[in-house]
Design an enzyme around this catalytic site. Sequence first.
Site, PDB file in Angstrom:
ATOM      1  N   GLY A 134       0.814  -1.200   0.000  1.00  0.00           N
ATOM      2  CA  GLY A 134       0.000   0.000   0.000  1.00  0.00           C
ATOM      3  C   GLY A 134       0.853   1.256   0.000  1.00  0.00           C
ATOM      4  O   GLY A 134       2.000   1.245   0.444  1.00  0.00           O
ATOM      5  N   GLY A 186       0.383  -5.200   1.388  1.00  0.00           N
ATOM      6  CA  GLY A 186      -0.896  -5.204   0.693  1.00  0.00           C
ATOM      7  C   GLY A 186      -0.833  -5.849  -0.671  1.00  0.00           C
ATOM      8  O   GLY A 186      -1.818  -6.403  -1.155  1.00  0.00           O
ATOM      9  N   GLU A 209       5.471  -4.764   8.202  1.00  0.00           N
ATOM     10  CA  GLU A 209       4.720  -3.666   8.815  1.00  0.00           C
ATOM     11  C   GLU A 209       5.183  -3.309  10.221  1.00  0.00           C
ATOM     12  O   GLU A 209       5.085  -2.143  10.629  1.00  0.00           O
ATOM     13  CB  GLU A 209       3.226  -4.007   8.829  1.00  0.00           C
ATOM     14  N   ASP A 217      -1.318  -6.625   7.592  1.00  0.00           N
ATOM     15  CA  ASP A 217      -2.740  -6.425   7.331  1.00  0.00           C
ATOM     16  C   ASP A 217      -3.104  -7.030   5.978  1.00  0.00           C
ATOM     17  O   ASP A 217      -2.393  -7.898   5.478  1.00  0.00           O
ATOM     18  CB  ASP A 217      -3.085  -4.930   7.397  1.00  0.00           C
TER      19      ASP A 217
END
Length: 441
Positions: A134, A186, A209, A217
Site C-alpha cells: 500500500g 498489501g 509492517e 494487514d
Amino acid sequence: MAYSLCNWRAAIKNQAPNQHFYFRGKAEILCKMMRSYKSALLLRPFSSLKNPSYGYRRLTSSSSNPLSDDSDNLVVVEGKAGSRTAILNRITSLNALNTSMLARLLKLYKNWEDDPDIGFVMMKGGGRAFSAGGDVVSLYNLIKKGSLGNLEECRQFFQTIYSFIYLLGTYLKPNVALLNGFTMGGGAGISMPSTFRVATDKTIFATPETLIGFHPDAGASFYLSHLPGHLGEYLALTGEKLNGAEMLSCGLATHFSQITKLPLVEEQLGNLVTDDPSVIETSLGNHGDTVHPEQSSVIHRIDTLDKCFSQDTVEEIIESLENEAAKTNEVWCTSALKKLKEASPLSLKVSLKSIREGRFQTLDQCLIREYRMCLQGISGQISGDFCEGVRAKLVDKDLAPKWDPPSLEHVSQDMVDQYFSPLSAFEPELELPTKQREAFN
C-alpha cells in the site's frame, strides 16, 4: 515440476489433524464448484503442507503520488479469447496500491465474474514488481494534514482493499496471480486468495509492517497463520523476506517458473478457453520448475523456528532466539533478533495477537478485525507509531524511529486490547457480503 492437485491431496492426507492449510484446498473446491457454476451461467442473461516441497510490504516512498488518482491507466486490461488480465501499472512506485487502483480492480473483477465469455482471470504487475504494498507515504501525508476529509480518505482506502480481498477470497472463477518481483504487504494481500500463485526466481515476499509501527494487514493474519508451524509468527514479527523457492515450499506460492519462462507461461494461459481449474493447473505445471530452498534458508530450520516462535509472548520469543543464537550463531537467528529490536514494541505485541487469533478465525472474521486494527493504527489514539515509523523509514529517512511506548515492558495489555476494538461506538464495522458470498476457509 510444480505441484499437481494429486500431489496436494496426498500432502493433505498426510497432515496432522490440527495443521490445515487454506491455500491447498481452494483449487480443489473450485474444481467442484465449476460444475455447478457452468449450470448457473445458463440461467444468467447473456447481456451481462505436512510438507509440500519445502513477500516487506516494500516501504514505498511514493510521496508525490496521491492516495486517490482517477486515471484508469493505473490498472491496464489485457483481453484474450477466454480470459482477462489486470496489469498493475503504477510502475514508478513499484505498483504501490492506492484507492483508485483498488476500486478499479474491484469493479473489473465483479464484471468479469458476471461475464459468461470469461473463463478465468489473471493479475500481474508491470515493471519489476507485482506490488510493493500500500502507498503508506500518501496515507502518512493525509493523516498529518489532520482534517476529517483526509481521515475519511484513509478509511476509504482500507474499506476498498478489504472489500477486494474478500471478493477474491470468494471468487467463482479460477484466478491466477503472477508474482514476479516485489510482492509485499498489501501487494501480497491481493494475491494470496488467488487459486494459483506463480512465483519466480525474482520474487521477493515480505510483510514488514512492524518495522513502520503497523501490523501485517490485508488478510495477513489469515494466510500467515495457516502456514506450516509458526512460520507465520516469524514472518509477521520480523518482516524477513522469502524468495520464490521458499514461497513454493511453504505454500505461499502454488507454482514456480524461472523468469525467463514467464512469457511462455503467459502465452499458454492466454491460449486457454476454459473455466476448469484443473486445465489451468496442467498448463502451469507444464512449465513449472523443480526448486528447493538453499541450505541456508530458514525453511530448513523450521523445527528450531517453531520452538522459538511458539512461545506465548514476544519477550519469550526473543529470549528463546537469544538462547539459540548463543548456541548456534546461525545467521537467521541473529537477523531475526536484529529485526525484532528495530520494530515497534507495540506493533510486535499487536501482530503476535493478530496472528494467533487468525489461526482460529474465518477469512471474513480476520478481515473485519484487521480493518478495525488499521483504523486504530492510523488514528493515533493509542500510539503514533505508524506515522513515526513511516517518517523515520520513508520520509525523513533517518532510520531512527522514536517508538511510543519505547520498549516491550512499557506496552500494557490494555493498549494491545484497545487495538482490537472499534474506534468508537459510532464507528461502523467493515461490511462484507457474507450472506451472498461464502469465503473459502
